[in-house]
Structures are given as C-alpha cells and as structure tokens.
Scaffold this motif. Structure first.
Motif, PDB file in Angstrom:
ATOM      1  N   ASP A 212       4.215  13.895  -3.369  1.00  0.00           N
ATOM      2  CA  ASP A 212       2.965  13.021  -3.878  1.00  0.00           C
ATOM      3  C   ASP A 212       3.325  11.637  -3.535  1.00  0.00           C
ATOM      4  OD1 ASP A 212       0.794  12.514  -5.328  1.00  0.00           O
ATOM      5  OD2 ASP A 212       1.795  11.800  -7.244  1.00  0.00           O
ATOM      6  N   PHE A 213       3.753  11.370  -2.246  1.00  0.00           N
ATOM      7  CA  PHE A 213       3.929   9.976  -1.505  1.00  0.00           C
ATOM      8  C   PHE A 213       2.723   9.971  -0.737  1.00  0.00           C
ATOM      9  CE2 PHE A 213       5.576   6.977   1.659  1.00  0.00           C
ATOM     10  CZ  PHE A 213       6.028   6.135   0.694  1.00  0.00           C
ATOM     11  N   GLN A 214       1.839   9.333  -1.431  1.00  0.00           N
ATOM     12  CA  GLN A 214       0.262   8.930  -0.848  1.00  0.00           C
ATOM     13  C   GLN A 214       0.089   7.968  -0.127  1.00  0.00           C
ATOM     14  OE1 GLN A 214      -2.758  10.789  -3.327  1.00  0.00           O
ATOM     15  NE2 GLN A 214      -1.847  12.861  -3.208  1.00  0.00           N
ATOM     16  N   TYR A 215       0.814   7.270   0.666  1.00  0.00           N
ATOM     17  CA  TYR A 215       0.919   6.036   1.483  1.00  0.00           C
ATOM     18  C   TYR A 215       1.021   6.228   3.010  1.00  0.00           C
ATOM     19  CZ  TYR A 215       1.947   5.195  -3.494  1.00  0.00           C
ATOM     20  OH  TYR A 215       1.898   5.214  -4.702  1.00  0.00           O
ATOM     21  N   PRO A 216      -0.234   6.939   3.527  1.00  0.00           N
ATOM     22  CA  PRO A 216      -0.041   7.158   4.888  1.00  0.00           C
ATOM     23  C   PRO A 216       0.063   5.806   5.865  1.00  0.00           C
ATOM     24  CG  PRO A 216      -2.408   7.140   4.069  1.00  0.00           C
ATOM     25  CD  PRO A 216      -1.440   7.136   2.918  1.00  0.00           C
ATOM     26  N   VAL A 217      -0.603   4.522   5.335  1.00  0.00           N
ATOM     27  CA  VAL A 217      -0.219   3.569   6.081  1.00  0.00           C
ATOM     28  C   VAL A 217       1.220   2.794   6.277  1.00  0.00           C
ATOM     29  CG1 VAL A 217      -1.038   1.071   6.408  1.00  0.00           C
ATOM     30  CG2 VAL A 217      -2.762   2.660   5.652  1.00  0.00           C
ATOM     31  N   PHE A 218       1.653   3.031   5.063  1.00  0.00           N
ATOM     32  CA  PHE A 218       3.069   2.509   5.064  1.00  0.00           C
ATOM     33  C   PHE A 218       3.983   3.670   5.777  1.00  0.00           C
ATOM     34  CE2 PHE A 218       7.331   3.284   3.368  1.00  0.00           C
ATOM     35  CZ  PHE A 218       7.797   1.720   3.204  1.00  0.00           C
ATOM     36  N   LEU A 219       3.582   4.882   5.621  1.00  0.00           N
ATOM     37  CA  LEU A 219       4.448   6.013   6.408  1.00  0.00           C
ATOM     38  C   LEU A 219       4.419   5.457   8.023  1.00  0.00           C
ATOM     39  CD1 LEU A 219       6.487   8.297   6.352  1.00  0.00           C
ATOM     40  CD2 LEU A 219       4.290   9.791   6.397  1.00  0.00           C
ATOM     41  N   THR A 220       2.963   5.295   8.450  1.00  0.00           N
ATOM     42  CA  THR A 220       2.809   5.208   9.853  1.00  0.00           C
ATOM     43  C   THR A 220       3.568   4.117  10.353  1.00  0.00           C
ATOM     44  OG1 THR A 220       0.720   4.258   9.470  1.00  0.00           O
ATOM     45  CG2 THR A 220       0.732   6.555  10.111  1.00  0.00           C
TER      46      THR A 220
ATOM     47  N   PHE B 160      -3.897  -4.653   2.148  1.00  0.00           N
ATOM     48  CA  PHE B 160      -5.115  -4.468   1.644  1.00  0.00           C
ATOM     49  C   PHE B 160      -5.671  -2.998   1.433  1.00  0.00           C
ATOM     50  CE2 PHE B 160      -4.893  -7.953   4.689  1.00  0.00           C
ATOM     51  CZ  PHE B 160      -5.592  -9.050   3.776  1.00  0.00           C
ATOM     52  N   THR B 161      -4.643  -2.055   1.671  1.00  0.00           N
ATOM     53  CA  THR B 161      -4.822  -0.842   1.239  1.00  0.00           C
ATOM     54  C   THR B 161      -4.054  -0.162   0.241  1.00  0.00           C
ATOM     55  OG1 THR B 161      -3.515  -0.117   3.306  1.00  0.00           O
ATOM     56  CG2 THR B 161      -5.874  -0.405   3.489  1.00  0.00           C
ATOM     57  N   GLU B 162      -2.672  -0.290   0.496  1.00  0.00           N
ATOM     58  CA  GLU B 162      -1.573   0.215  -0.504  1.00  0.00           C
ATOM     59  C   GLU B 162      -1.111  -0.782  -1.240  1.00  0.00           C
ATOM     60  OE1 GLU B 162      -1.027   3.922   2.692  1.00  0.00           O
ATOM     61  OE2 GLU B 162       0.266   2.539   2.379  1.00  0.00           O
ATOM     62  N   GLY B 163      -0.978  -1.962  -0.961  1.00  0.00           N
ATOM     63  CA  GLY B 163      -0.249  -3.130  -1.747  1.00  0.00           C
ATOM     64  C   GLY B 163       1.276  -2.747  -1.797  1.00  0.00           C
ATOM     65  N   LEU B 164       1.894  -2.978  -2.929  1.00  0.00           N
ATOM     66  CA  LEU B 164       3.202  -2.809  -3.175  1.00  0.00           C
ATOM     67  C   LEU B 164       3.521  -1.328  -3.565  1.00  0.00           C
ATOM     68  CD1 LEU B 164       4.100  -6.203  -4.871  1.00  0.00           C
ATOM     69  CD2 LEU B 164       4.677  -5.615  -2.569  1.00  0.00           C
TER      70      LEU B 164
END
Length: 316
Positions: free
Chosen positions: A50-58, A224-228
C-alpha cells in the motif's frame, strides 16, 4: 525498458564494446528475471504494501541511478562510452532537456497506471508502442507509410483493442495514464533519433545523462501530486524495501548493456516476447489478476505484429 520501466535495450542505443559482451545463454535469463522483478516488485509495493506513491518511487529510482552511474564511471569501465559523448550547453538545452521531460512523463504515467491496472493488462497495452512510434513518424514525415507498416499498425492496434475489450477490471484513469505513457515514450524515442542522431549512448551512458534531469523534474512534480505523504509512509515501508527496489531497477540497466551485445535483433526480440509472456503469466499467479480468452487471442495478434515490426526494424 522496462528498466525504470523506460530504456528499451535495442531502441535508441548503439552496440557496446567487445569487452562488454557476455553469452546470450547467460545474460538473457538474467535480463528476463530482472526486468520481470522490477515490474512485479513495483506492483507489490503499490498493491500489497500500500505504498501508493509512484512519483516518489520513480524519483528515488532516478536519484539512485544518477549516483550509481557516477560511482560506476569512477570504479569500472562500464561507462567508458561517456567519454565519447561531448555535450555542449546548447545540445543539453535543445536535446537532453526535452527528451528528459518526455522520459519523466513516461515514467510517471506508466507507474501511476500500476495503481489501478493489472500487470498483465499493462503489458498488453505496451504492445501499442510501435504503433505510436510509426504514427508519429508518419505525421512528421520521418518515415513513409508502406503496406507492411500499415499491416503492422492494424495488427497491433486490433490485437490491443481486443485485449482491452476483454479486460475484466477495466479502469479508465489507469488506461488513460498508460496511453499517455505510451505517447510520451514513443515521442521520446522519435526525438532521440532526430536530435541525438550519431551520438553513441548505451543504456548506462544514456541513464548517466538523463537520470539527474528526470530526477529533478520528478522532484518538482511531487509537491503537486503526492505532497509529504510518501515521506511519512517511509517509516512504515522501511529503507530495505526502498533500496532493494531501486537496486533491482538499476541492475536491469546494467544487464541491458550486456544484453545488446549478446545477440542479433531476432534474439533480443524473442527474449522480449518470452519475457512479456512470462511476466503476464507470473502476474496472474502472484496477484490473481484474471485474463480472458479474448485477451489471449488479441494479445497473440499484437505480438505477431510486434515481432514483425522488430525483426524488420520498422522498415518497408
């Protein structure tokens, strides 16, 4: 490429030096395992952990790759090709930067799609990449249409359409994201041919230049997409999962260097097709994502067009 799901081993790269070659029997299985592992591991992070942060991961993948390529440049001969690439500031602004923007767009959209679509369905949609490349080339008159190319377009388009029609858990947002990823990636590959023609850049050299650019672009998108939120979730995820995930993705790019020296275009094409089939089958088993007979039939048609495209080099 699915490396960082981005760099295709035979798409925009020159042949590696002789010292970088390994036998096909050794490197192809390694490449297949790494390529499949990256995608399944990412999907596992998004769906199971449930780590749904694709922008951070990439972004983390790209930052890891930017550091990793520079370490390899200082400690190995794997990036000796970078010495032959002489980039001016003008070339960077006019070529590397716009291609990097498309690279980031492709990475972000393709990873966001994994939040709502199955691995098997996304792999089927990726078969549309050659069609997008051909259509862009036709539109800008970089390539003239022929009967064979038109037949390839209809084969792949029809097959992907059937696969989409047969998807049991179709989700419009994820579908649109993956379609955008295909458009960004196709534009990127076409621009590489136009803007960087003559530059010899294997997967690692390419990553050496693009990773810092894309990591910076992605980092600017995060607020702008996932914040903190992803930073708060890191405590629960743990550094081991994040680092091993990035290490596998980076290892895939290293394997790609050896892969493109392991055999001819037909060998690489068949290896890619086998990897896609294996990945689809594995995702069905691991994530229990069902596929229908019409999807299998449609994807088989698309694969036929894909093989025809890659074995002919997209030529007449």
């Amino acid at each position: 490429m699915d490396a960082l799901p981005t760099i295709h081993p035979a798409a925009d790269l020159s042949k590696p030096q002789e010292k970088k070659k390994l036998s096909a029997a050794v490197i192809i299985p390694i490449w297949i395992v790494l390529s499949s592992s990256v995608i399944i591991y990412n999907k596992y992070l998004y769906s199971v952990l449930d780590f749904q942060y694709p922008v951070f991961l990439t972004t983390f993948h790209l930052a890891f790759a930017a550091i990793g390529t520079r370490v390899l440049q200082r400690t190995t001969h794997l990036l000796d090709g970078a010495k032959e690439v002489h980039l001016t500031r003008d070339t960077f602004v006019r070529s590397i930067l716009p291609i990097g923007v498309l690279f980031s767009g492709s990475l972000i959209c393709s990873n966001v799609a994994y939040l709502s679509l199955s691995v098997s369905f996304i792999q089927m949609l990726k078969a549309f990449n050659p069609v997008a490349i051909l259509l862009i080339s036709f539109a800008f008159r970089l390539q003239d249409p022929s009967r064979r190319l038109i037949a390839i377009v209809f084969m792949i388009s029809g097959g992907v359409a059937m696969a989409s029609y047969g998807e049991l858990h179709f989700e419009m947002f994820g579908f649109v994201c993956q379609c955008l990823a295909v458009v960004f990636e196709s534009c990127r590959l076409v621009l590489i041919e136009v803007l960087l023609h003559g530059l010899k850049m294997d997967p690692l050299v390419s990553l050496h230049y693009y990773a810092p650019v894309c990591a910076t672009i992605n980092a600017l998108v995060i607020p702008f997409t996932e914040g903190l939120a992803p930073f708060y979730a890191l405590a629960e995820l743990g550094p081991f999962v994040l680092i091993t995930n990035a290490m596998i993705a980076f290892s895939l790019n290293i394997a790609a260097v050896f892969l493109i020296g392991a055999g001819g275009g037909l060998v690489l094409t068949l290896a890619g097709v086998f990897k896609d089939i294996l990945l689809i089958s594995g995702s069905v088993i691991i994530f229990a994502s069902p596929i229908t007979p019409i999807q299998i039939f449609g994807y088989s048609i698309a694969l036929g067009g894909l093989i025809l495209f890659r074995t002919t080099g997209g030529k007449k």
